[in-house]
Design a protein around this motif. Structure first.
Motif, PDB file in Angstrom:
ATOM      1  N   ASP A 191     -27.575   6.914 -22.464  1.00  0.00           N
ATOM      2  CA  ASP A 191     -28.972   7.244 -22.732  1.00  0.00           C
ATOM      3  C   ASP A 191     -29.784   7.296 -21.443  1.00  0.00           C
ATOM      4  OD1 ASP A 191     -29.317   7.073 -25.872  1.00  0.00           O
ATOM      5  OD2 ASP A 191     -27.983   5.447 -25.274  1.00  0.00           O
ATOM      6  N   GLU A 192     -29.453   6.425 -20.506  1.00  0.00           N
ATOM      7  CA  GLU A 192     -30.165   6.361 -19.227  1.00  0.00           C
ATOM      8  C   GLU A 192     -29.168   6.048 -18.111  1.00  0.00           C
ATOM      9  OE1 GLU A 192     -33.500   3.695 -19.204  1.00  0.00           O
ATOM     10  OE2 GLU A 192     -33.966   4.047 -21.317  1.00  0.00           O
ATOM     11  N   VAL A 193     -29.467   6.557 -16.917  1.00  0.00           N
ATOM     12  CA  VAL A 193     -28.658   6.239 -15.737  1.00  0.00           C
ATOM     13  C   VAL A 193     -29.582   5.929 -14.567  1.00  0.00           C
ATOM     14  CG1 VAL A 193     -27.117   7.182 -13.968  1.00  0.00           C
ATOM     15  CG2 VAL A 193     -26.571   7.519 -16.377  1.00  0.00           C
ATOM     16  N   LEU A 194     -29.257   4.881 -13.843  1.00  0.00           N
ATOM     17  CA  LEU A 194     -29.927   4.537 -12.587  1.00  0.00           C
ATOM     18  C   LEU A 194     -28.980   4.828 -11.432  1.00  0.00           C
ATOM     19  CD1 LEU A 194     -31.958   3.148 -10.662  1.00  0.00           C
ATOM     20  CD2 LEU A 194     -30.964   0.948 -11.365  1.00  0.00           C
ATOM     21  N   PHE A 195     -29.452   5.615 -10.461  1.00  0.00           N
ATOM     22  CA  PHE A 195     -28.704   5.892  -9.236  1.00  0.00           C
ATOM     23  C   PHE A 195     -29.458   5.210  -8.105  1.00  0.00           C
ATOM     24  CE2 PHE A 195     -26.093   9.610  -7.218  1.00  0.00           C
ATOM     25  CZ  PHE A 195     -25.594   8.755  -6.260  1.00  0.00           C
ATOM     26  N   THR A 196     -28.924   4.095  -7.607  1.00  0.00           N
ATOM     27  CA  THR A 196     -29.672   3.252  -6.673  1.00  0.00           C
ATOM     28  C   THR A 196     -29.817   3.873  -5.290  1.00  0.00           C
ATOM     29  OG1 THR A 196     -27.655   2.061  -6.018  1.00  0.00           O
ATOM     30  CG2 THR A 196     -28.932   1.159  -7.865  1.00  0.00           C
TER      31      THR A 196
ATOM     32  N   PRO B 196     -29.505  12.076 -20.509  1.00  0.00           N
ATOM     33  CA  PRO B 196     -30.710  12.910 -20.528  1.00  0.00           C
ATOM     34  C   PRO B 196     -31.837  12.370 -19.656  1.00  0.00           C
ATOM     35  CG  PRO B 196     -30.582  11.604 -22.535  1.00  0.00           C
ATOM     36  CD  PRO B 196     -29.305  11.356 -21.784  1.00  0.00           C
ATOM     37  N   PHE B 197     -31.787  11.056 -19.349  1.00  0.00           N
ATOM     38  CA  PHE B 197     -32.855  10.413 -18.574  1.00  0.00           C
ATOM     39  C   PHE B 197     -32.246   9.671 -17.401  1.00  0.00           C
ATOM     40  CE2 PHE B 197     -35.307   6.621 -17.515  1.00  0.00           C
ATOM     41  CZ  PHE B 197     -36.559   7.152 -17.275  1.00  0.00           C
ATOM     42  N   LEU B 198     -32.873   9.797 -16.238  1.00  0.00           N
ATOM     43  CA  LEU B 198     -32.346   9.099 -15.066  1.00  0.00           C
ATOM     44  C   LEU B 198     -33.452   8.598 -14.163  1.00  0.00           C
ATOM     45  CD1 LEU B 198     -32.180  11.150 -12.223  1.00  0.00           C
ATOM     46  CD2 LEU B 198     -30.995  12.438 -13.984  1.00  0.00           C
ATOM     47  N   VAL B 199     -33.119   7.564 -13.412  1.00  0.00           N
ATOM     48  CA  VAL B 199     -34.010   6.950 -12.428  1.00  0.00           C
ATOM     49  C   VAL B 199     -33.331   7.063 -11.078  1.00  0.00           C
ATOM     50  CG1 VAL B 199     -35.161   4.828 -11.712  1.00  0.00           C
ATOM     51  CG2 VAL B 199     -34.926   5.354 -14.149  1.00  0.00           C
ATOM     52  N   THR B 200     -34.057   7.551 -10.071  1.00  0.00           N
ATOM     53  CA  THR B 200     -33.418   7.793  -8.773  1.00  0.00           C
ATOM     54  C   THR B 200     -34.346   7.452  -7.617  1.00  0.00           C
ATOM     55  OG1 THR B 200     -32.142   9.410  -7.492  1.00  0.00           O
ATOM     56  CG2 THR B 200     -34.101  10.221  -8.614  1.00  0.00           C
ATOM     57  N   ASN B 201     -33.744   7.181  -6.472  1.00  0.00           N
ATOM     58  CA  ASN B 201     -34.413   6.683  -5.274  1.00  0.00           C
ATOM     59  C   ASN B 201     -34.790   7.844  -4.346  1.00  0.00           C
ATOM     60  OD1 ASN B 201     -35.086   5.413  -2.880  1.00  0.00           O
ATOM     61  ND2 ASN B 201     -33.219   4.195  -2.733  1.00  0.00           N
ATOM     62  N   LEU B 202     -36.089   8.037  -4.116  1.00  0.00           N
ATOM     63  CA  LEU B 202     -36.528   9.131  -3.242  1.00  0.00           C
ATOM     64  C   LEU B 202     -36.454   8.781  -1.763  1.00  0.00           C
ATOM     65  CD1 LEU B 202     -39.611  10.908  -4.905  1.00  0.00           C
ATOM     66  CD2 LEU B 202     -37.177  11.498  -4.993  1.00  0.00           C
ATOM     67  N   ASP B 203     -36.190   7.520  -1.434  1.00  0.00           N
ATOM     68  CA  ASP B 203     -36.121   7.125  -0.025  1.00  0.00           C
ATOM     69  C   ASP B 203     -34.716   7.236   0.553  1.00  0.00           C
ATOM     70  OD1 ASP B 203     -38.791   6.602  -0.132  1.00  0.00           O
ATOM     71  OD2 ASP B 203     -38.626   4.416  -0.036  1.00  0.00           O
ATOM     72  N   ASN B 204     -33.778   7.704  -0.240  1.00  0.00           N
ATOM     73  CA  ASN B 204     -32.397   7.851   0.210  1.00  0.00           C
ATOM     74  C   ASN B 204     -32.073   9.334   0.356  1.00  0.00           C
ATOM     75  OD1 ASN B 204     -29.316   8.233  -0.891  1.00  0.00           O
ATOM     76  ND2 ASN B 204     -29.496   6.430   0.402  1.00  0.00           N
ATOM     77  N   ASP B 205     -31.400   9.696   1.444  1.00  0.00           N
ATOM     78  CA  ASP B 205     -31.139  11.115   1.727  1.00  0.00           C
ATOM     79  C   ASP B 205     -30.369  11.815   0.615  1.00  0.00           C
ATOM     80  OD1 ASP B 205     -32.466  10.920   4.113  1.00  0.00           O
ATOM     81  OD2 ASP B 205     -30.667  10.648   5.335  1.00  0.00           O
ATOM     82  N   TYR B 206     -29.452  11.112  -0.014  1.00  0.00           N
ATOM     83  CA  TYR B 206     -28.630  11.737  -1.056  1.00  0.00           C
ATOM     84  C   TYR B 206     -29.311  11.724  -2.417  1.00  0.00           C
ATOM     85  CZ  TYR B 206     -24.670  12.154   2.111  1.00  0.00           C
ATOM     86  OH  TYR B 206     -23.842  12.519   3.157  1.00  0.00           O
ATOM     87  N   THR B 207     -29.773  10.555  -2.839  1.00  0.00           N
ATOM     88  CA  THR B 207     -30.354  10.471  -4.183  1.00  0.00           C
ATOM     89  C   THR B 207     -31.672  11.229  -4.296  1.00  0.00           C
ATOM     90  OG1 THR B 207     -31.323   8.321  -3.591  1.00  0.00           O
ATOM     91  CG2 THR B 207     -29.223   8.305  -4.753  1.00  0.00           C
ATOM     92  N   SER B 208     -32.347  11.453  -3.162  1.00  0.00           N
ATOM     93  CA  SER B 208     -33.595  12.228  -3.207  1.00  0.00           C
ATOM     94  C   SER B 208     -33.352  13.694  -3.557  1.00  0.00           C
ATOM     95  CB  SER B 208     -34.323  12.136  -1.862  1.00  0.00           C
ATOM     96  OG  SER B 208     -33.541  12.712  -0.824  1.00  0.00           O
TER      97      SER B 208
END
Length: 502
Positions: free
Chosen positions: A200-205, A235-247
């Motif tokens: 349902d949700e994924v976090l990519f740190t 369908p829903f994810l949380v991601t880190n904009l301060d990281n070169d890859y996850t951004s």
């Protein structure tokens, strides 16, 4: 469940025997097989599962699955055993397991957490916040499996095998768990361990240099894409904009519902005004155009990133700011910035840091708050990315006042060779260091020279309760080693007890 129903939606290339027989459980480990179980004989990196078919049958297996490279006629199998040939055996192990256990991930909310750093800590943070909101939560991770406060078992890998995941999720469904959290490694994605899971949700740190080796990923893009394949499952994810890859993810997956977090780039969830100490961090949470005070009881700026990711997941689940504040203020995670109480009053910190960025983070966290020396006692794991070894050596040489170089999870490499490769960076840094190959002796030396103004940092093993050498995992608990060594020092008169001083 009947064998034919377990193989629903799986193409059987060839089989011998009865597909109508009842099966209780599935495993790819012959030691786990019991009466009326199905054994998947998988050919792995180092072991060929077909060699263990006799053991599985002896233990009670009534059906065997092998891959498309096998000739069924070449095996001496009793007639009463059903023998099945399929392709993509790891993938179909996961599908068969989901079939057998009733597709449990569709009967609860499933959260996946991935990234190079912070996976474990983030899962515990998410669990703590969700439980403050009175959800019943299950956790399957690299330290243990939990249902609520009950620990079902300790674990020794980031992500369990697919059949174990499905069986555990089914147990969670039976015990009315509402939300399950699953820690997911890139290897788990490559080996199809979460196939059949409905996230349902994924976090990519974050994503940083790690796991680049012949047995893992050929380069960082391959590593990133393995992680990205998990993100695509939800369908829903949380991601880190301060990281070169996850951004990159918001542009790559614009069709997804995404919450972003960060401190350096404008994001949906942000932190500012950090007040760092050696026991935790106070910060201001900026969310929904409002500001809230938050305290997390684990030190380090990087812990704030873990908080922000966990907050994003919890926010989607309907948690309140009070849930967030209460869930984080007393959080403790075994083997992650873990303070070790001791009779000598020494400051001792165990952490799982095993990459250049994580080693740098933990040393930069403790250094400003240490009156005396930072004594860093560590090594790196064998059979992993060798390029990071001198890099980490240089980091330790630059940031620690003394590096005690020692063995970690050596696996199948020679420990001396690993230390020699780290030493290249240490020499480049010009920092002070000694080499003590035996980890227990290295810890003993650190304890013998440390004062109450110093801090001993033990990166590497973290929550691992073993040391692996030549495919054997020998029990090893750094906390026990520290305790026993200090008791021996006190008994022999080499050190005098003072009391906890952290």
């Amino acid at each position: 469940m009947k064998l034919k129903d377990i193989f629903k939606n799986i193409e059987i290339i060839e089989y011998k025997g009865d597909l109508e027989k009842e099966i209780k459980n599935i495993s790819s480990n012959s030691k786990e097989i019991q009466e009326n179980d199905l054994f998947f004989a998988i050919k792995g990196y180092t072991l060929d599962g077909t060699q263990f078919i006799p053991n599985a049958i002896e233990n009670g297996a009534t059906a065997i699955a092998v891959d498309e490279t096998c000739d069924l006629n070449s095996f001496d199998i009793p007639n009463e055993i059903t023998f099945i040939k399929i392709n993509r055996i790891r993938y179909h192990l996961a599908i068969a397991s989901a079939n057998l256990y009733g597709h449990p991930s569709t009967k609860l909310k499933l959260i996946g957490v991935t990234g190079t750093k912070g996976k474990t800590t983030s899962t515990y943070m998410i669990k703590s916040i969700l439980e403050k909101h009175n959800f019943k939560v299950g956790l399957i991770g690299s330290i243990a499996i939990y249902i609520g406060d009950e620990k079902l078992e300790d674990t020794d890998r980031t992500t369990a095998e697919s059949y174990k995941i499905q069986k555990t999720l089914a147990q969670m469904v039976d015990e009315n768990v509402e939300i399950a959290i699953l820690e997911v490694s890139s290897q788990a994605m490559k080996l199809d361990r979460v196939v059949g899971c409905h996230f349902d949700e994924v976090l990519f740190t974050n994503l940083t240099e790690d796991h680049i080796s012949p047995r893992e990923h050929k380069d960082m893009e391959d590593y990133f894409n393995a992680k990205l394949s998990l993100v695509k499952m939800a369908p829903f994810l949380v991601t880190n904009l301060d990281n070169d890859y996850t951004s990159r993810i918001p542009n790559l997956l614009s069709e997804k519902e995404i919450l972003t977090f960060g401190m350096e780039h404008s994001s949906d969830i942000m932190a500012k005004d950090l007040e760092l100490s050696n026991i935790g961090v106070h910060f201001t949470l900026v969310m929904d155009q409002k500001e809230y005070p938050v305290y997390v009881s684990i030190p380090g700026k990087y812990m704030v990133y873990n908080c922000l990711g966990a907050i994003g997941i919890a926010k989607k689940m309907g948690c309140t700011i009070s849930d967030i504040q209460e869930g984080l203020k007393n959080i403790k995670v075994f083997g992650r910035s873990e303070v070790v109480p001791n009779k000598l009053g020494l400051k001792i910190l165990i952490d799982y840091a095993h990459t250049p960025s994580s080693l740098q983070s933990i040393l930069e966290t403790v250094k400003p708050y240490t009156k005396g020396r930072v004594i860093c006692t560590w090594g790196v794991g064998g059979d992993r990315d060798r390029k990071k070894r001198p890099i980490m050596g240089e980091i330790s040489g630059n940031l620690a006042d003394l590096t005690i170089l020692t063995s970690d999870q050596v696996r199948t490499e020679e420990p001396e060779q690993i230390l020699n490769e780290i030493e290249v960076g240490l020499k480049r840094s010009g920092g002070n260091y000694v080499k003590i190959l035996n980890r227990t002796e290295a810890i003993r030396y650190a304890l013998s020279i440390a004062t109450t103004d110093d801090i001993i940092v033990l990166p590497g093993l973290g929550s691992d309760l073993y040391i692996e050498y030549m495919h054997v995992k020998y029990p090893y608990n750094e906390r026990t080693v520290i305790h026993d060594t200090i008791e021996d020092m006190i008994a022999s008169g080499k050190r005098n007890p003072i009391g906890n001083n952290f």
